[in-house]
Motif scaffolding. Structure first.
Motif, PDB file in Angstrom:
ATOM      1  N   UNK A 205      30.457 -12.456  14.449  1.00 31.84           N
ATOM      2  CA  UNK A 205      30.696 -13.168  13.206  1.00 31.84           C
ATOM      3  C   UNK A 205      29.328 -13.594  12.675  1.00 31.84           C
ATOM      4  N   UNK A 206      29.025 -13.252  11.440  1.00 30.23           N
ATOM      5  CA  UNK A 206      27.691 -13.518  10.911  1.00 30.23           C
ATOM      6  C   UNK A 206      27.774 -14.394   9.673  1.00 30.23           C
ATOM      7  N   UNK A 207      26.799 -15.292   9.523  1.00 29.17           N
ATOM      8  CA  UNK A 207      26.735 -16.151   8.339  1.00 29.17           C
ATOM      9  C   UNK A 207      25.652 -15.614   7.411  1.00 29.17           C
ATOM     10  N   UNK A 208      26.034 -15.352   6.154  1.00 26.59           N
ATOM     11  CA  UNK A 208      25.067 -14.893   5.166  1.00 26.59           C
ATOM     12  C   UNK A 208      25.574 -15.340   3.803  1.00 26.59           C
ATOM     13  N   UNK A 223      32.670  -9.550  10.903  1.00 25.22           N
ATOM     14  CA  UNK A 223      33.113 -10.403   9.798  1.00 25.22           C
ATOM     15  C   UNK A 223      31.924 -11.232   9.316  1.00 25.22           C
ATOM     16  N   UNK A 224      31.796 -11.378   7.993  1.00 28.17           N
ATOM     17  CA  UNK A 224      30.688 -12.161   7.442  1.00 28.17           C
ATOM     18  C   UNK A 224      31.231 -13.424   6.792  1.00 28.17           C
ATOM     19  N   UNK A 225      30.708 -14.554   7.214  1.00 25.61           N
ATOM     20  CA  UNK A 225      31.074 -15.861   6.686  1.00 25.61           C
ATOM     21  C   UNK A 225      30.124 -16.176   5.525  1.00 25.61           C
ATOM     22  N   UNK A 238      38.381 -17.293  11.259  1.00 23.13           N
ATOM     23  CA  UNK A 238      37.895 -16.024  11.808  1.00 23.13           C
ATOM     24  C   UNK A 238      37.981 -16.000  13.336  1.00 23.13           C
ATOM     25  N   UNK A 239      37.816 -17.174  13.955  1.00 25.44           N
ATOM     26  CA  UNK A 239      37.822 -17.244  15.426  1.00 25.44           C
ATOM     27  C   UNK A 239      38.668 -18.418  15.879  1.00 25.44           C
ATOM     28  N   UNK A 240      40.015 -18.292  15.721  1.00 29.55           N
ATOM     29  CA  UNK A 240      40.894 -19.412  16.092  1.00 29.55           C
ATOM     30  C   UNK A 240      40.774 -19.795  17.564  1.00 29.55           C
TER      31      UNK A 240
END
Length: 349
Positions: A205-208, A223-225, A238-240
């Protein structure tokens, strides 16, 4: 392998803005015993270059003090930690078969000799680096990558960004099947984290944000946050089940928001403070869940060996965003500081 007596190099004689970068002619360094001389094919830029030039590292007793990576800089200093090139001369006590080999230099200066040594200095900060036509390096820090399918530009992007990323992933003990969170995912270290975590078999999971989201997805993020919207809510969706390992170069508020999202026994690895170095969090979320906050500065020699194995096998594909000639070092650093690019910026001496 004719080596000239002088070379072009970009040096800083004081801390300051891009204007302190000066192109000059200096003597080609002579490899001492145990060293080799490398003709630089490509040198990559890092945030470390900007912060060393600005003196932005602070000191343990004074966070605001002008300082290099690990203390006062010995001026004038040739910048540049990330070098790919060819060995053109060897000093005494060095295997002569290294001459002519295509190599990547491990830029770290270590505290001891062993495979788990800590980096306490950096080429381009604590010793002269690769913003030059030639640079010397200890023979044991030079890695033969002649057989790698990667270009010289791609190889030059590896030492600091990918070394830092692999150090984080190793210290965070990321395993296949685990969920990894990568912050600052479009930057040099961030993109490297996405590439290596994906190669490890983790769910990434990536933050951008904004126009960079597609590039981060292309690099392999599952998945991109979007940083522009509430990060915590998106992460919960995204990651319960929670996050196993956070690979964080941003810190700041992200640590306070993100720590409660770690799974039992989760690890939060920090290798940068782009979002601020003052962090507040509820310490109960740490001890009640057996979580760990881990600081990670660069890599060990063992980590770098692993990285070079990946490079020789072509298991990672670094992205080169732009290339500049050496005489445009100031423009190259300004481009880096604007953060408009995805991937790494390199220069060609």
């Amino acid at each position: 392998m004719g080596v000239t007596e002088t070379m072009r190099a970009v040096r800083i004689a004081e801390h300051g803005g891009p204007e302190v970068l000066a192109l000059t002619r200096v003597a080609v360094p002579t490899p001492q015993a145990g060293q080799v001389l490398v003709r630089v094919s490509a040198v990559a830029l890092n945030n470390t270059d900007l912060w060393t030039r600005e003196g932005a590292y602070g000191r343990p007793d004074d966070p605001e003090a002008l300082s290099g990576w690990r203390g006062p800089i010995d001026f004038p200093r040739v910048q540049g930690a990330d070098v790919a090139g060819r060995v053109v001369a060897v000093g005494a006590d060095v295997d002569e078969s290294l001459a002519g080999r295509r190599v990547v230099v491990d830029p770290a200066i270590y505290d001891t000799e062993g495979p788990d040594a800590n980096p306490v200095g950096l080429m381009g900060s604590e010793r002269d680096g690769g913003y030059a036509e030639y640079v010397t390096a200890p023979a044991k820090r030079v890695h033969d990558v002649t057989e790698s399918p990667l270009t010289d530009e791609q190889l030059a992007t590896l030492p600091t960004a990918y070394g830092t990323a692999l150090g984080m992933i190793e210290r965070g003990r990321l395993r296949a099947g685990e969920t990894a969170l990568v912050s600052g995912a479009s930057g040099g270290v961030g993109l490297a984290l996405v590439h290596i975590a994906r190669a490890r078999g983790a769910r990434v999971l990536a933050i951008s944000s904004g126009p960079k989201i597609d590039a981060v997805r292309e690099a392999g993020a599952h998945q991109v946050i979007d940083r522009a919207r509430g990060i915590a809510e998106q992460l919960r969706a995204a990651a319960p089940e929670g996050i196993d390992v956070a690979l964080d170069v941003v810190a700041g508020d992200l640590v306070s928001e993100g720590l409660p999202l770690l799974r039992e026994g989760g690890r939060w690895v920090i290798a940068g403070a782009l979002g601020g170095y003052g962090v507040h969090f509820d310490v109960r979320r740490l001890y009640l869940h057996n979580a760990q906050v881990i600081g990670s500065a660069m890599h060990t020699p063992a980590h770098f060996d692993l990285l070079m194995d990946l490079a020789r096998r072509g298991e990672i594909q670094p992205v080169v965003a732009a290339a500049f000639p050496l005489d445009q070092a100031a423009q190259a650093q300004e481009e880096l500081a604007r953060r408009g690019h995805v991937g790494k910026i390199v220069m060609h001496p």
